[in-house]
Enzyme design. Structure first.
Site, mmCIF file in Angstrom:
data_model
loop_
_atom_site.group_PDB
_atom_site.id
_atom_site.type_symbol
_atom_site.label_atom_id
_atom_site.label_comp_id
_atom_site.label_asym_id
_atom_site.label_seq_id
_atom_site.Cartn_x
_atom_site.Cartn_y
_atom_site.Cartn_z
ATOM 1 N N ASP A 218 0.853 -1.187 0.000
ATOM 2 C CA ASP A 218 0.000 0.000 0.000
ATOM 3 C C ASP A 218 0.886 1.234 0.000
ATOM 4 O O ASP A 218 2.002 1.209 0.516
ATOM 5 C CB ASP A 218 -0.870 0.023 1.258
ATOM 6 C CG ASP A 218 -1.683 -1.248 1.430
ATOM 7 O OD1 ASP A 218 -2.354 -1.644 0.475
ATOM 8 O OD2 ASP A 218 -1.627 -1.841 2.529
ATOM 9 N N ASP A 257 -1.602 -2.591 -4.739
ATOM 10 C CA ASP A 257 -2.508 -2.943 -3.651
ATOM 11 C C ASP A 257 -3.318 -1.689 -3.309
ATOM 12 O O ASP A 257 -3.836 -1.034 -4.199
ATOM 13 C CB ASP A 257 -1.722 -3.505 -2.466
ATOM 14 C CG ASP A 257 -2.607 -4.299 -1.510
ATOM 15 O OD1 ASP A 257 -3.806 -4.463 -1.799
ATOM 16 O OD2 ASP A 257 -2.112 -4.748 -0.471
ATOM 17 N N ARG A 316 -13.828 0.490 -3.057
ATOM 18 C CA ARG A 316 -13.245 0.669 -1.721
ATOM 19 C C ARG A 316 -12.908 2.113 -1.407
ATOM 20 O O ARG A 316 -11.753 2.480 -1.244
ATOM 21 C CB ARG A 316 -11.994 -0.199 -1.544
ATOM 22 C CG ARG A 316 -12.237 -1.687 -1.718
ATOM 23 C CD ARG A 316 -10.970 -2.484 -1.437
ATOM 24 N NE ARG A 316 -11.170 -3.917 -1.666
ATOM 25 C CZ ARG A 316 -10.239 -4.834 -1.540
ATOM 26 N NH1 ARG A 316 -9.010 -4.470 -1.166
ATOM 27 N NH2 ARG A 316 -10.486 -6.100 -1.778
#
Length: 438
Positions: A218, A257, A316
């Site tokens: 991330d 990610d 998301r």
């Protein structure tokens, strides 16, 4: 006004304590108001979950010996490591390349991607057995060793009581993975993060019916972290959008990610005035449904999102499990490929109010919400393409197989000014993102 952090976290320096008071109140006794330098600013009282309890001051109380200006990745990592958890300020100048050597340089001896594809082709390997038991000398074992080399290089671990701030415009990181793990009291502001590109994604033939490529890294991950303020940052895939990624075994060769993941019992987080752009799996709040994960996350994951721009994302924004998440005054701009914004996950307690959504022609307002589990949800006073819209009602009308019920178990109180939802696109467009501080 009570200034809890002056005594709780300052290290005894009168100047540091004065800086905290000025930042929190804008005034000092017997002196006119003075503008606090951006690197000394703290999160205002009542500004989201990160202001709860002891509040969030980062490194505002740092003495001169613990203020660093960095221009390279090595210097940045050295500054993070210096001085332990004493309050520190790290000022980032320019765009720092954290990618380091190219992917070939990270590769372990003997690793060969063509050989990897040939070995694990579903027509050869099948789709029922994963790769985790493959030995070290196998192509999967060599992929793991290669991944470990990249992991060690691009991850940077942030200590407690730290402020990281970009200086002016153009400051940030390319290919970095900021790790805020098991620490308290961190501020990250005015930085552009270009997502790290995983050089060695893993093929998992058992992930979904057709298998999937899974990547690491991330741009920023909060892992068991508390009192974190992420403000005026820009997160983007930059030069490597998912649209340019190839396919292998019929699945996209995913090399990204998340942009910001908040997991493993993290708590008291405020994300304000950021831009999250051009990405697929953007933000997780809670990363699993297992009993072990639930034991860690229940009662935590209290997060506020306000005045952020979510632009050209797939999904998301965020997906929520367990946490009490307050999302207000954000602008969501969807484009082709859009799936949903809010993911309603296990035991999530999401309040999504006073937001604006700009959807392209053909996109359904009912897709803004995605139901994964039955959970409490409040979604009042939201506007879609300039029209006030009941997000729950339109979701249920358009996607009746995933009926959502409006229910609340808590009421957000940690908000500063709540702007009218109709004004949000203009305000967020003018004020969100990196390069707007100092």
């Amino acid at each position: 006004m009570r200034i809890p952090n002056c005594h709780a976290r300052a290290i005894g320096a009168l100047a540091g304590c004065t800086a905290l008071v000025l930042a929190a109140t804008g005034t000092a006794a017997a002196h006119p108001a003075a503008r606090t330098a951006p690197e000394r600013q703290v999160l205002a009282t009542g500004d989201g979950w990160a202001s709860a309890g002891t509040g969030t001051t980062g490194g505002a109380a740092a003495d001169a010996a613990h203020v660093y200006t960095v221009k390279t990745w090595d210097a940045f990592k050295a500054a993070l490591a210096a001085g332990g958890s004493a309050p520190k300020i790290i000022k980032v100048v320019g765009a720092i390349d954290a990618d380091g050597p190219n992917c070939t340089a990270f590769a372990a001896d003997g690793y060969d991607f063509a050989g990897y594809l040939a070995t694990y082709d579903p027509e050869v390997w099948g789709r029922t057995k994963n790769l985790d038991a493959e030995p070290a000398a196998s192509q999967e074992g060599l992929r793991r060793a290669s991944e470990a080399r990249q992991d060690a290089y691009i991850k940077a671990f942030v200590p407690a009581n730290t402020t990281i701030i970009g200086v002016g415009k153009g400051a940030g990181f390319k290919g970095a993975s900021l790790q805020v793990k098991g620490v308290d009291n961190v501020i990250v502001r005015n930085l552009t993060f270009e997502s790290p590109l995983d050089c060695f994604p893993q093929w998992d033939p058992t992930d979904d019916v057709d298998g999937n490529w899974n990547s690491e890294y991330d741009s920023a991950v909060l892992y068991g972290a508390t009192h974190i303020w992420m403000d005026h940052n820009t997160f983007t895939d930059g030069d490597y959008p998912d649209s340019d990624l190839p396919y292998y075994f019929g699945r996209i060769y995913e090399r990204h990610d998340g942009e910001l993941d908040i997991v493993k019992g993290s708590d008291h987080v405020t994300a304000s005035w950021n831009v999250f752009a051009d990405h697929d799996k953007t933000i997780l709040v809670g990363n699993g449904d297992s009993d072990a994960t639930a034991a860690i996350d229940r009662g935590h994951l209290k997060v506020t999102f306000h005045h952020n721009l979510f632009s050209n994302l797939v999904e998301r924004a965020p997906r929520v499990r367990f946490g009490q998440v307050d999302s207000y005054n954000n602008h969501f701009v969807a484009e082709d490929g859009y799936l949903y914004s809010y993911g309603i996950g296990l035991e999530s307690q999401l309040v999504a109010e006073h937001n604006a959504f700009t959807l392209p022609e053909g996109a359904r307002a009912g897709s803004i919400l995605k139901k994964w589990n039955e959970s409490t949800l409040s979604a009042a006073d939201n506007y879609v393409n300039g029209k006030r819209t009941d997000l729950i009602a339109v979701h249920n009308a358009q996607i009746p197989a995933e009926t959502l019920t409006a229910a609340t178990t808590w009421t957000p109180t940690l908000r500063t000014k709540v702007d009218p939802a109709k004004d949000v696109p203009r305000l967020v467009g003018r004020g969100a993102g990196a390069g707007r501080i100092g």
